[in-house]
Design a protein around this motif. Sequence first.
Motif, short mmCIF file in Angstrom:
data_model
loop_
_atom_site.label_atom_id
_atom_site.label_comp_id
_atom_site.label_asym_id
_atom_site.label_seq_id
_atom_site.Cartn_x
_atom_site.Cartn_y
_atom_site.Cartn_z
N HIS A 11 10.16 -0.51 -1.39
CA HIS A 11 10.54 0.07 -2.70
C HIS A 11 9.61 1.22 -3.10
CE1 HIS A 11 13.33 -3.20 -2.99
NE2 HIS A 11 12.35 -4.06 -2.77
N VAL A 12 9.43 2.16 -2.19
CA VAL A 12 8.50 3.25 -2.47
C VAL A 12 9.20 4.38 -3.23
CG1 VAL A 12 7.09 5.07 -1.42
CG2 VAL A 12 7.01 2.75 -0.49
N THR A 13 8.59 4.75 -4.34
CA THR A 13 9.05 5.89 -5.13
C THR A 13 7.91 6.89 -5.20
OG1 THR A 13 10.63 4.62 -6.40
CG2 THR A 13 9.78 6.58 -7.47
N LYS A 14 8.24 8.17 -5.11
CA LYS A 14 7.19 9.19 -5.17
C LYS A 14 7.61 10.32 -6.11
CE LYS A 14 3.67 11.75 -4.17
NZ LYS A 14 2.33 11.40 -4.66
N LEU A 15 6.76 10.59 -7.09
CA LEU A 15 6.95 11.74 -7.97
C LEU A 15 5.74 12.65 -7.82
CD1 LEU A 15 7.77 8.96 -9.69
CD2 LEU A 15 8.18 10.63 -11.47
N TYR A 16 5.99 13.95 -7.77
CA TYR A 16 4.88 14.90 -7.87
C TYR A 16 4.82 15.36 -9.32
CZ TYR A 16 4.90 15.37 -2.73
OH TYR A 16 4.83 15.14 -1.37
N ASP A 17 3.70 15.26 -9.95
CA ASP A 17 3.54 15.60 -11.38
C ASP A 17 4.61 14.87 -12.19
OD1 ASP A 17 1.51 17.31 -10.47
OD2 ASP A 17 3.03 18.86 -10.05
N ASN A 18 5.26 15.60 -13.09
CA ASN A 18 6.31 14.93 -13.87
C ASN A 18 7.70 15.34 -13.43
OD1 ASN A 18 4.69 13.31 -15.48
ND2 ASN A 18 4.17 15.07 -16.78
N ASP A 19 7.79 15.87 -12.19
CA ASP A 19 9.09 16.30 -11.68
C ASP A 19 9.95 15.07 -11.38
OD1 ASP A 19 8.19 18.84 -11.84
OD2 ASP A 19 7.63 19.01 -9.71
N PRO A 20 11.26 15.25 -11.21
CA PRO A 20 12.09 14.11 -10.81
C PRO A 20 11.60 13.55 -9.47
CG PRO A 20 13.44 16.05 -11.29
CD PRO A 20 12.02 16.49 -11.34
N PRO A 21 11.82 12.24 -9.23
CA PRO A 21 11.29 11.65 -8.00
C PRO A 21 11.84 12.32 -6.74
CG PRO A 21 12.66 10.06 -9.20
CD PRO A 21 12.54 11.26 -10.06
N VAL A 22 10.97 12.51 -5.75
CA VAL A 22 11.43 13.08 -4.47
C VAL A 22 11.77 11.96 -3.48
CG1 VAL A 22 10.24 15.27 -4.73
CG2 VAL A 22 9.09 13.41 -3.58
N LEU A 23 11.23 10.75 -3.72
CA LEU A 23 11.68 9.57 -2.98
C LEU A 23 12.02 8.51 -4.02
CD1 LEU A 23 9.04 9.17 -0.10
CD2 LEU A 23 11.33 10.18 0.05
N LYS A 24 13.18 7.87 -3.80
CA LYS A 24 13.65 6.92 -4.81
C LYS A 24 13.85 5.55 -4.18
CE LYS A 24 16.33 10.74 -6.54
NZ LYS A 24 17.63 11.35 -6.32
N ASP A 25 12.94 4.62 -4.43
CA ASP A 25 13.10 3.23 -4.02
C ASP A 25 13.44 3.13 -2.52
OD1 ASP A 25 13.22 0.53 -4.19
OD2 ASP A 25 15.21 0.44 -5.09
N VAL A 26 12.56 3.71 -1.71
CA VAL A 26 12.81 3.77 -0.27
C VAL A 26 12.15 2.56 0.42
CG1 VAL A 26 12.22 5.04 1.84
CG2 VAL A 26 13.05 6.27 -0.16
N SER A 27 12.95 1.83 1.21
CA SER A 27 12.43 0.69 1.98
C SER A 27 12.85 0.84 3.43
CB SER A 27 12.99 -0.63 1.45
OG SER A 27 12.59 -0.83 0.11
N PHE A 28 11.92 0.62 4.34
CA PHE A 28 12.28 0.59 5.77
C PHE A 28 11.17 -0.06 6.57
CE2 PHE A 28 10.35 4.85 5.13
CZ PHE A 28 9.33 4.80 6.06
N ALA A 59 1.71 6.83 -3.03
CA ALA A 59 3.00 6.43 -3.60
C ALA A 59 2.85 6.26 -5.11
CB ALA A 59 3.46 5.12 -2.97
N SER A 60 3.88 6.62 -5.87
CA SER A 60 3.85 6.39 -7.32
C SER A 60 4.17 4.94 -7.62
CB SER A 60 4.87 7.30 -8.02
OG SER A 60 4.76 8.62 -7.56
N GLU A 61 5.09 4.37 -6.84
CA GLU A 61 5.43 2.95 -6.97
C GLU A 61 5.72 2.40 -5.58
OE1 GLU A 61 8.79 2.16 -9.57
OE2 GLU A 61 8.07 3.79 -10.85
N GLY A 62 5.61 1.08 -5.45
CA GLY A 62 5.98 0.44 -4.18
C GLY A 62 4.79 0.24 -3.26
N GLU A 63 5.05 -0.40 -2.14
CA GLU A 63 3.97 -0.74 -1.20
C GLU A 63 4.19 -0.10 0.16
OE1 GLU A 63 3.54 -4.94 -0.73
OE2 GLU A 63 2.36 -5.08 -2.57
N ILE A 64 3.09 0.34 0.77
CA ILE A 64 3.13 0.80 2.15
C ILE A 64 2.22 -0.12 2.96
CG2 ILE A 64 2.64 2.74 3.70
CD1 ILE A 64 3.12 4.57 1.25
#
Length: 369
Positions: A11-28, A59-64
């Motif tokens: 469930h990895v989400t990544k935002l740069y600054d306050n822009d919209p997320p560039v990765l949204k809840d990615v799991s693999f 990552a902004s959210e989620g685990e690696i």
Amino acid sequence: MENVPIIQFKHVTKLYDNDPPVLKDVSFEIERGKFYTLLGPSGCGKTTILRLIAGFTEASEGEILFNGNKINHVPANKRQVNTVFQDYALFPHLNVFENVAFGLRIKKMKAPAIESKVKEALNFVNLQGYENREIREMSGGQRQRVAIARAIVNEPEVILLDEPLSALDLKLRTEMQYELRELQRRLGITFIFVTHDQEEALAMSDEIFVLNKGKIQQSGTPIDIYDEPINQFVADFIGESNIVKGKMIEDYLVEFVGRQFECVDQGLDKNEPVEIVIRPEDLEITSTEHGKLKVKVDSLLFRGVHYEISCYDQDGNEWLVHSTKKAAVGTEIGLHFDPEAIHVMRLGETEEEFDRRLEAYADVDNDGE
Ligand SMILES: Nc1ncnc2c1ncn2[C@@H]1O[C@H](COP(=O)(O)OP(=O)(O)OP(=O)(O)O)[C@@H](O)[C@H]1O
């Protein structure tokens, strides 16, 4: 340990600054020793995934996880990962030997050990004897190999490759595709390769993740993804396709262009709206009487191995055909295809739902044997 994936995204989400997320809840999950490719259009988040694995960004959210351990805050230099960058990032003022030795010198390895490890890495990429060459005296393909030697000399568990072939001309690029694939097999190291070139992805990978707009659209082997694209984006991106709207009448029967056709899909709702994919190479040219579809030839291009013929049906849908037969522009022809050539795509289906449906087909096939 062997069964733990080498890398996991949960469930990895990544935002740069306050822009919209560039990765949204990615799991693999990435399994050890395989060749993976991240494939997708520019800006879909491929490089961001590599940077998260390498530890160049967090990552902004989620685990690696790496070998089952969370590594979100582990610094880049403590990870068992090396990156080969698009521009190779070689040091122009150092010769080939010193470029490859760089990481080992930082680790304060002893000179004789450095000597033997660098030699071994250069042998691996067929650059023995080039130790004293300057980087500017090396060709594009040779620089590429120096960059790979510099990555493998550290004996990482994973090598990340960010569009490493994009600067090379087509012939050299094809040669390097073979070389890289072969090298990965010999080393047995996990490779994660980024490209926006679908042919490259299909030719090289054990597994492909197709990305769009910060989400994984589909993951699977090249054949799975080519033969059973999950949606219009994947079907289009992974190769030339004919995609038309249709309706599932009942199990094994689908309607499009105003006619009903036998197909191999089941488990969808009656009268469910669907999209149909047929690959250009699965269409055969025949007479209008024998064809399942009647179309008018609009253009013809010779592509070396086959003709690429563009046709239109009565509803104005374009049909691309790859055929060794010619067809005259302006004439009407018939198109024949087998039930297996029709790929039915459910609208808005998730990857889990899609996989479950395909498994159900496999069960039916097995029961039928
Ligand atoms: N350091 C950064 N700061 C702000 N935005 C960034 C940063 N790096 C990437 N982005 C944005 O994140 C999105 C995804 O970029 P990323 O480089 O991961 O895509 P990509 O799929 O690798 O694209 P390409 O094939 O063009 O390299 C883009 O919209 C990009 O502008």
